[in-house]
Design a protein around this motif. Structure first.
Motif, mmCIF file in Angstrom:
data_model
loop_
_atom_site.group_PDB
_atom_site.id
_atom_site.type_symbol
_atom_site.label_atom_id
_atom_site.label_comp_id
_atom_site.label_asym_id
_atom_site.label_seq_id
_atom_site.Cartn_x
_atom_site.Cartn_y
_atom_site.Cartn_z
ATOM 1 N N ARG A 1 6.225 -23.392 -11.827
ATOM 2 C CA ARG A 1 7.002 -23.335 -10.600
ATOM 3 C C ARG A 1 8.444 -22.963 -10.923
ATOM 4 N N GLY A 2 9.129 -22.388 -9.945
ATOM 5 C CA GLY A 2 10.539 -22.083 -10.142
ATOM 6 C C GLY A 2 10.962 -20.791 -9.474
ATOM 7 N N PRO A 3 12.267 -20.521 -9.481
ATOM 8 C CA PRO A 3 12.785 -19.290 -8.883
ATOM 9 C C PRO A 3 12.443 -18.081 -9.733
ATOM 10 N N LYS A 4 12.417 -16.921 -9.078
ATOM 11 C CA LYS A 4 12.080 -15.670 -9.757
ATOM 12 C C LYS A 4 12.929 -14.562 -9.144
ATOM 13 N N THR A 5 13.413 -13.666 -10.009
ATOM 14 C CA THR A 5 14.193 -12.513 -9.532
ATOM 15 C C THR A 5 13.473 -11.232 -9.898
ATOM 16 N N ILE A 6 13.288 -10.372 -8.911
ATOM 17 C CA ILE A 6 12.627 -9.081 -9.105
ATOM 18 C C ILE A 6 13.633 -8.001 -8.762
ATOM 19 N N THR A 7 13.834 -7.042 -9.662
ATOM 20 C CA THR A 7 14.747 -5.939 -9.418
ATOM 21 C C THR A 7 13.967 -4.641 -9.331
ATOM 22 N N LEU A 8 14.135 -3.943 -8.222
ATOM 23 C CA LEU A 8 13.464 -2.669 -8.003
ATOM 24 C C LEU A 8 14.498 -1.543 -8.011
ATOM 25 N N THR A 9 14.135 -0.422 -8.583
ATOM 26 C CA THR A 9 15.021 0.737 -8.598
ATOM 27 C C THR A 9 14.399 1.837 -7.766
#
Length: 215
Positions: free
Chosen positions: A204-212
C-alpha cells in the motif's frame, strides 16, 4: 486462466482525465488475457476487440475459445439496467475470462446491485472470472463490491463524499486522498499522483506516474 481459488476484484477510481484509463490499459497490456469482455458505455475499449451492440451478438462471441469483445449498450442510459443484467448473466455463464465494467455507478447504487452482477462479484472466482471496475463516483456505486475488492488504485476526485468513501476504504486520513492530483505541465508531461492498496499482499502507499506526450 482459472482464478477459482483466488479472487481478483480490482477497482480504478478517479475523475475523468485523472489517469484511471491509463492505469487500466497498463494492467490489460501486462495481463494480456486470452478471453476478455468489456461493458463499454463510452466506447473506450474498442481497440481491444470487436464491439457488439446486441446481447445475441455478445453471447455468440463468448462461445469462442478465445475472445476480445466490447459490449456497447447504446446511448440511452435508461436501457442500461436491463442490458447490464443480461450482460452479466452471459459473462458468468461463459466463465474463465477477464471482465471489465466501466462506470459501475451507471448500473449500481450503494445499496443496490443487480443480482447477476452480485453473482459475478461474489461467486465469480468459482467461474474463473477476473473482475476489473472503473468509476468516477465511488460514493454512488455498489458498496458491497467495494468492500470486497482485492486491489484498488485511487486518483484525484472532485467530490468530498467520494473522497470520504475512499479514505475509509483505504484506511488512510482524508487529507491523503484530498491531496491526490493529476497535473498537465507545459513541457508536455503529465504527473499522476495516486494511491494504491493490494489487500492480498499488504502492499500500500502513494504512487507517482509520469507520462510524456508523444510529439
Amino acid at each position: 486462466m482459472d482464478n477459482s481459488n483466488r479472487p481478483d476484484l480490482r477497482a480504478y477510481i478517479g475523475a475523468t482525465g485523472s489517469g484511471k484509463g491509463v492505469s487500466i490499459r497498463e494492467h490489460l497490456d501486462k495481463l494480456k488475457p486470452p478471453r476478455r469482455v468489456f461493458w463499454d458505455p463510452l466506447g473506450e475499449y474498442g481497440h481491444y476487440g470487436k464491439t457488439v451492440t446486441t446481447i445475441k451478438a455478445l453471447c455468440e462471441a463468448l462461445k469462442a475459445d478465445k475472445f476480445a469483445v466490447c459490449f456497447w449498450p447504446g446511448p440511452n442510459a435508461q436501457e442500461f439496467a436491463g442490458k447490464f443484467d443480461l450482460f452479466c448473466r452471459a459473462v458468468f455463464s461463459a466463465g474463465n475470462c477477464f471482465v471489465h465494467i466501466e462506470e459501475l455507478n451507471d448500473v449500481t447504487t450503494p445499496t443496490h446491485a443487480p443480482p447477476a452482477w452480485r453473482r459475478i462479484s461474489k461467486q465469480g472466482r468459482h467461474q474463473g472470472l477476473s473482475v476489473c471496475v472503473g468509476t468516477q463516483r465511488p460514493a454512488d456505486c455498489d458498496k458491497a463490491f467495494l468492500s470486497g475488492v482485492t486491489y484498488v488504485r485511487v486518483f484525484t476526485m472532485r467530490f468530498k463524499k467520494d473522497k470520504q468513501v475512499m479514505a475509509e476504504l483505504l484506511e488512510i486520513p482524508y487529507s491523503e486522498v484530498q491531496d491526490l492530483y493529476t497535473v498537465e505541465k507545459d513541457n508536455g508531461t503529465t504527473v499522476i499522483n495516486c494511491y494504491e492498496r493490494d489487500f492480498r499482499t499488504g502492499q500500500r502507499g502513494p504512487k507517482t506516474i509520469t507520462l510524456t506526450r508523444k510529439k
